[in-house]
Design an enzyme around this catalytic site. Structure first.
Site, PDB file in Angstrom:
ATOM      1  CG  ASP A 209       0.206   7.357   6.392  1.00 47.39           C
ATOM      2  OD1 ASP A 209      -0.705   6.926   7.144  1.00 47.39           O
ATOM      3  OD2 ASP A 209       1.139   6.656   5.972  1.00 47.39           O
TER       4      ASP A 209
ATOM      5  CB  CYS B 233       5.988  -1.519   5.217  1.00 42.59           C
ATOM      6  SG  CYS B 233       5.266  -3.150   5.026  1.00 42.59           S
TER       7      CYS B 233
ATOM      8  CG  HIS C  55       3.950   2.183   5.665  1.00 39.46           C
ATOM      9  ND1 HIS C  55       3.362   1.549   4.604  1.00 39.46           N
ATOM     10  CD2 HIS C  55       3.968   1.290   6.683  1.00 39.46           C
ATOM     11  CE1 HIS C  55       3.029   0.312   4.984  1.00 39.46           C
ATOM     12  NE2 HIS C  55       3.387   0.132   6.236  1.00 39.46           N
TER      13      HIS C  55
ATOM     14  CE  LYS D 200      -0.942   0.548  10.777  1.00 32.95           C
ATOM     15  NZ  LYS D 200      -0.236  -0.714  10.756  1.00 32.95           N
TER      16      LYS D 200
ATOM     17  CD  GLN E  94       2.043   3.018  13.166  1.00 36.19           C
ATOM     18  OE1 GLN E  94       1.907   2.973  14.386  1.00 36.19           O
ATOM     19  NE2 GLN E  94       1.959   1.946  12.403  1.00 36.19           N
TER      20      GLN E  94
END
Lengths: 407, 150
Positions: free
Chosen positions: A201, A365, A124, A227, A204
């Site tokens: 990261d 993104c 991202h 999220k 998600q």
């Protein structure tokens, strides 16, 4: 899954009970941000009605109560990702701020001209741009490990890119544009073999799977609350205690200091060193409520349900002529990114919206991912714990129909 | 199933999307400007031939959604033979129509472009319709060789 409490879960999300353009809302933009259960919404209202005050320094009852709830949320997060200590949980605005914090503190202290930072081609923008900014400031070099046509990291090439100059590996746990889940344990083992810290990261991944930072042995793990069924504007930076202790402070201000004089100041210990100023108190408490809600159902249960939903949607989508799934990794989370021959994703998005289906159309993104697959954008249906196979059926029928309309 | 979208996706738009007009390169064009909408990744290159202040030829290359493709396809047709001042005036009229600033559709002024009036009900799609025109505006004003809607 026969035992999955789907009716109860759906009833917990008030926003889902509405019509969009006279059709039942089918919300499939969860990878961008997911909806909030009543437990989170009520938590916010009740906190403002009963418990709100500034935290940490007040001697009055409300301040103590607010502080307790805020710190309780830290413990909830700690348990949720199985961190060793609550001191390792730093509250930030979101995954983006967490990565920027690491770049500006760990990065500036440890990364110099000629050093390398290794990422992957499926990142991202939030795991690309902070490193480019750091590279521009320091003269360090950003290395990018390639992906294959399925949207999987080419692991052998990733490993080859680890060099004596690599000072940090920063990779996405699960891709937001493709759904691919990276072999993070393998990545971490390879990096640690050369004493290189690894940042994951998890923006998600976090709503879709059970995360154990000690089992992963990652050095940093970052994610956003919004999220994870919590409000926007709150996120988490997990870092191993010894690393966080060595890192310089991030922003200066109240709460992050021990003593201040005009000559010099000394900084607070962990995690407060990284939490300058009055934080996002209410949303932090609400993040705790969201995690409590998820753990009451069980992350393993949610993961299994969503996996079944993804397989179902994938199988149906594959039967549509002219539909191309972008991202077909073997290890994949509940994201279905696709294009249709001769129909632009924006037209798909508008058409689906007109029948109540919310998907995302765009570059997500992740412009380099779009370039790799040579598409300007994709349409993306991303699933959450409250979606159903019946909703997938409506989506598939609508896609088929819009192909007919476009002719 | 998509009855609500009849105003937005009129048959003319589907037609121009399937068979875009003036979809070609003009070698030695007097003006060549790239327009980019970073929001959706749409990219088009506009070519113009000018004879003093008259647009004698216009064409484009690139790919986009049905709305932006139909818009640039229609625009490159309608501006041929117009003076720069006339084209600029049409841009303003078109802009006011698509953003809803002007409620009445000035049929006489916009002609075939009226099929794009439907975007006013879809704020997220207005830029799709106006990308071509912003690119034209930059080309006519010679203000650089690329523009972005953001």
């Amino acid at each position: 899954m026969t035992n999955y409490p789907i009716a109860k879960i759906r009833a917990d999300f008030p926003i889902l009970k509405q019509k969009i353009r006279n059709k039942d809302l089918i919300y499939l933009d969860n990878a961008a941000s997911c909806q909030k259960p009543i437990q989170v919404i009520d938590c916010i209202g009740n906190f403002y009605k009963q418990d709100y005050a500034n935290i940490h320094r007040g001697v009055h009852t409300l301040s103590q109560r607010a502080t307790d709830k805020y710190e309780q949320a830290r413990h909830t997060v700690q348990e949720f990702i199985n961190a060793k200590s609550a001191k390792e949980i730093v509250f930030v605005r979101g995954a983006t701020e967490a990565i920027n914090l690491i770049a500006q503190t760990f990065g500036k202290a440890n990364i110099a001209a000629g050093d390398e930072i290794l990422i992957t081609a499926m990142e991202h923008h939030s795991n690309i741009v902070p490193w480019q900014m750091l590279c521009a400031e320091t003269g360090a070099i950003l290395k990018v490990a390639p992906i294959n046509q399925q949207g999987e990291l080419i692991y052998a090439q990733f490993e080859e890119l680890i060099s004596a100059k690599t000072k940090l590996v920063s990779v996405v746990h699960m891709s937001n544009a493709l759904g691919s889940i990276n072999p993070v344990k393998q990545i971490i083992a390879a990096a640690h073999a050369k004493n290189i810290p690894v940042l994951l990261d998890g923006a998600q991944a976090i709503p879709h799977m059970s995360i154990d930072v000690q089992a992963l042995d990652c050095d940093f793990y970052v994610f956003s609350g919004h999220k994870l069924y919590a409000p926007s504007g709150i996120g988490v930076l997990y870092g191993k205690q010894e690393l966080l202790e060595q890192m310089p402070a991030y922003q200066g201000g109240g709460d992050m200091i021990r003593t201040v004089s005009f000559e010099t100041s000394t900084y607070a210990g962990l995690p407060y060193k990284f939490e300058a100023g009055t934080p996002n108190i209410v949303d932090t408490v609400a993040l705790g409520a969201a995690i409590d809600y998820l753990t009451s159902i069980g992350m393993e249960t949610i993961a299994a349900y969503e996996h079944e939903l993804l397989l179902y949607a994938t199988e149906k989508a594959q039967q549509i002529n002219g539909l191309n799934i972008i991202g077909t990794a073997k290890e994949k989370g509940a994201i279905l990114s696709f294009t249709l021959d001769n129909i632009h994703p924006h037209d798909i998005g508008t058409m689906l919206d007109s029948v109540g289906i919310a998907i995302r159309a765009g570059h997500h993104c992740a412009m380099p991912v779009m370039d790799f697959f040579d598409v300007p954008a994709t349409a993306r249906a991303s699933f959450a714990m409250y979606n159903t196979k019946a909703e997938v059926d409506v989506l598939i029928e609508a896609i088929q129909e819009l192909i007919n309309v476009f002719g | 199933m998509f009855e609500d979208l009849r105003d937005l996706y009129q048959e003319v738009i589907f037609d121009h999307n399937r068979n875009p007009r003036n979809f070609r390169v003009i070698e030695n064009a007097d003006r060549k400007v790239e327009g980019f909408n970073p929001l959706c990744g749409d990219r088009l290159t506009l070519f113009l031939t000018l004879d003093h202040d008259v647009i004698t030829d216009a064409s484009f290359q690139g790919s986009g959604c049905a709305i932006s493709t139909a818009s640039v396809s229609l625009m490159t047709g309608i501006i041929q033979g117009k003076t720069i001042a006339e084209a600029e005036k049409l841009f303003t009229t078109f802009h006011d129509m698509t953003t809803g600033k002007e409620e009445e559709i000035q049929l006489e002024a916009v002609g075939k472009l009226a099929v794009l009036a439907g975007v006013r009900e879809f704020p997220a799609r207005v830029k799709c319709a106006t990308l071509a025109w912003h690119t034209l505006d930059a080309a006519l004003n010679n203000s650089g060789n690329s523009i972005s809607t953001e």
